[in-house]
Design a protein around this motif. Structure first.
Motif, mmCIF file in Angstrom:
data_model
loop_
_atom_site.group_PDB
_atom_site.id
_atom_site.type_symbol
_atom_site.label_atom_id
_atom_site.label_comp_id
_atom_site.label_asym_id
_atom_site.label_seq_id
_atom_site.Cartn_x
_atom_site.Cartn_y
_atom_site.Cartn_z
ATOM 1 N N MET A 91 -6.730 -4.669 -1.169
ATOM 2 C CA MET A 91 -6.542 -5.575 -0.031
ATOM 3 C C MET A 91 -5.860 -6.881 -0.429
ATOM 4 O O MET A 91 -5.217 -7.533 0.394
ATOM 5 C CB MET A 91 -7.884 -5.880 0.638
ATOM 6 N N PHE A 92 -5.994 -7.259 -1.711
ATOM 7 C CA PHE A 92 -5.371 -8.518 -2.127
ATOM 8 C C PHE A 92 -3.850 -8.399 -2.087
ATOM 9 O O PHE A 92 -3.160 -9.376 -1.791
ATOM 10 C CB PHE A 92 -5.825 -8.917 -3.530
ATOM 11 N N GLY A 93 -3.319 -7.219 -2.392
ATOM 12 C CA GLY A 93 -1.875 -7.013 -2.303
ATOM 13 C C GLY A 93 -1.378 -7.241 -0.878
ATOM 14 O O GLY A 93 -0.317 -7.840 -0.653
ATOM 15 N N LEU A 94 -2.147 -6.764 0.099
ATOM 16 C CA LEU A 94 -1.810 -6.992 1.512
ATOM 17 C C LEU A 94 -1.909 -8.472 1.840
ATOM 18 O O LEU A 94 -1.015 -9.040 2.500
ATOM 19 C CB LEU A 94 -2.763 -6.178 2.392
ATOM 20 N N SER A 95 -2.970 -9.121 1.384
ATOM 21 C CA SER A 95 -3.139 -10.557 1.613
ATOM 22 C C SER A 95 -2.006 -11.349 0.970
ATOM 23 O O SER A 95 -1.535 -12.350 1.530
ATOM 24 C CB SER A 95 -4.492 -11.011 1.047
ATOM 25 N N PHE A 96 -1.543 -10.890 -0.200
ATOM 26 C CA PHE A 96 -0.442 -11.561 -0.887
ATOM 27 C C PHE A 96 0.839 -11.502 -0.055
ATOM 28 O O PHE A 96 1.521 -12.515 0.127
ATOM 29 C CB PHE A 96 -0.205 -10.919 -2.254
ATOM 30 N N VAL A 97 1.170 -10.313 0.466
ATOM 31 C CA VAL A 97 2.386 -10.163 1.272
ATOM 32 C C VAL A 97 2.287 -11.031 2.534
ATOM 33 O O VAL A 97 3.250 -11.703 2.924
ATOM 34 C CB VAL A 97 2.627 -8.688 1.653
ATOM 35 N N TYR A 98 1.117 -11.029 3.161
ATOM 36 C CA TYR A 98 0.911 -11.856 4.356
ATOM 37 C C TYR A 98 1.129 -13.337 4.031
ATOM 38 O O TYR A 98 1.865 -14.044 4.734
ATOM 39 C CB TYR A 98 -0.509 -11.628 4.888
#
Length: 332
Positions: A91-98
């Motif tokens: 989920m951190f990868g998604l949070s990073f892109v966001y």
């Protein structure tokens, strides 16, 4: 068709230089997230982000080559250790892109307002559109996975109101409730600092250099103070505080990133943070909020200076192109 006789202005060179370094850094970080991510919905988004940043790096390289401008020293595979265990959950990868796409939209908008040459304008306008689409997709995916916390809701107003007393701007003693613009800036400040705390938590586990470790720890404290300050304000306004999402850090103690990459990332985030706190300050019409933003912008500037000092001492600080020293050339 661009007339090559029209040279790049200082603002255009600065914008391209800054964008190259940020997008090159993003390529390395997204490469890492893509390598470890197992989520079938997040991985395509990471691929889109990777493709966009790679394309931006290639486009700026082409422009600089055509103009005879040296390419900034970027990051390579040597700055990544893909054999290191995952430091963050998927989920951190998604949070990073966001987070990065949101910051990029804002920052690229500033840069676009400073350019005039058609090819540079077209490049940045297209970049804003592409980054906005990436932000939209990452936000929608976060919503579907239940890790996006929307800003606080308020009742719709019944009428348009005007401030009748100067006390509207008072933030001490008896003060008015905060308005929607102020709520929005507080919310996104807290959200941004939650992301920073998670990043710091992970990197503090893996960085072995004592000076860099302390630098990261200092950054974590600044972010935590901002979270506490602005959550307290929301709670006093009975808007509830914002809580962390389920994006967590693993227990890995092996660094996947070079020290140079880590400190450069923090330096980049500091610059964006100063911009965003300044924007929040410009919208704060209550004096206590303005005082908090002024306090924290000074803290972040001082923290940023420590990072620059660290980079200079380690030989990592690249200087943007500079104007010639005319006084030096005028001497006999």
């Amino acid at each position: 068709m661009v007339e090559r006789s029209i040279r790049l202005s200082s603002a255009e060179i600065a914008g391209l230089w800054e964008t190259y370094l940020q997008e090159n850094l993003a390529v390395c970080l997204i490469t890492y997230f893509m390598h470890h991510n197992k989520d079938g919905e997040i991985k395509p988004l990471l691929q889109d982000a990777f493709d966009l940043s790679t394309k931006h790096v290639e486009q700026i390289t082409s422009i600089f080559n055509a103009e005879g401008i040296p390419i900034p020293d970027g990051f390579t595979g040597e700055d990544l250790d893909l054999t290191a265990p995952p430091l963050f959950y998927d989920m951190f990868g998604l949070s990073f892109v966001y987070s990065m796409s949101r910051m990029s939209m804002i920052n690229t908008g500033f840069l676009t307002a400073n350019v005039a040459r058609k090819d540079i304008m077209d490049f940045l306008v297209t970049m804003i559109r592409n980054t906005s689409e990436l932000y939209r997709d990452s936000t929608n995916l976060m919503l579907s996975k239940g890790i996006y916390d929307r800003p606080p809701m308020i009742p719709y107003p019944d009428d348009v109101e005007y401030a009748k007393k100067l006390s509207y701007i008072s933030g001490f003693g008896k003060k008015r409730s905060i308005n929607v613009a102020e709520i929005s800036e507080i919310f996104f400040n807290i959200e941004r600092n939650f992301f920073s705390v998670l990043l710091c938590m992970g990197l503090m586990q893996v960085v072995k250099d004592k000076e860099i470790h302390q630098y990261i720890a200092d950054g974590k404290k600044i972010s935590e103070k901002q979270i506490n300050t602005f959550n307290d304000i929301l709670e006093r306004e009975q808007l509830l505080g914002i809580v962390t999402t389920s994006v967590n850090v693993t227990t890995s103690t092996v660094s996947p990133f070079s020290d140079r990459l880590i400190v450069t990332l923090f330096n980049s985030l500091n610059g964006i943070d100063v911009t965003l706190i300044g924007h929040a300050l410009s919208l704060a019409m209550r004096s206590d909020l303005a005082a908090y933003y002024q306090k924290y912008i000074i803290e972040v500037l001082a923290y940023s200076a420590k990072g620059v000092k660290l980079m200079v001492e380690r030989g990592w600080a690249q200087m943007p192109p500079q104007a010639p020293d005319r006084r030096k050339h005028e001497k006999l």
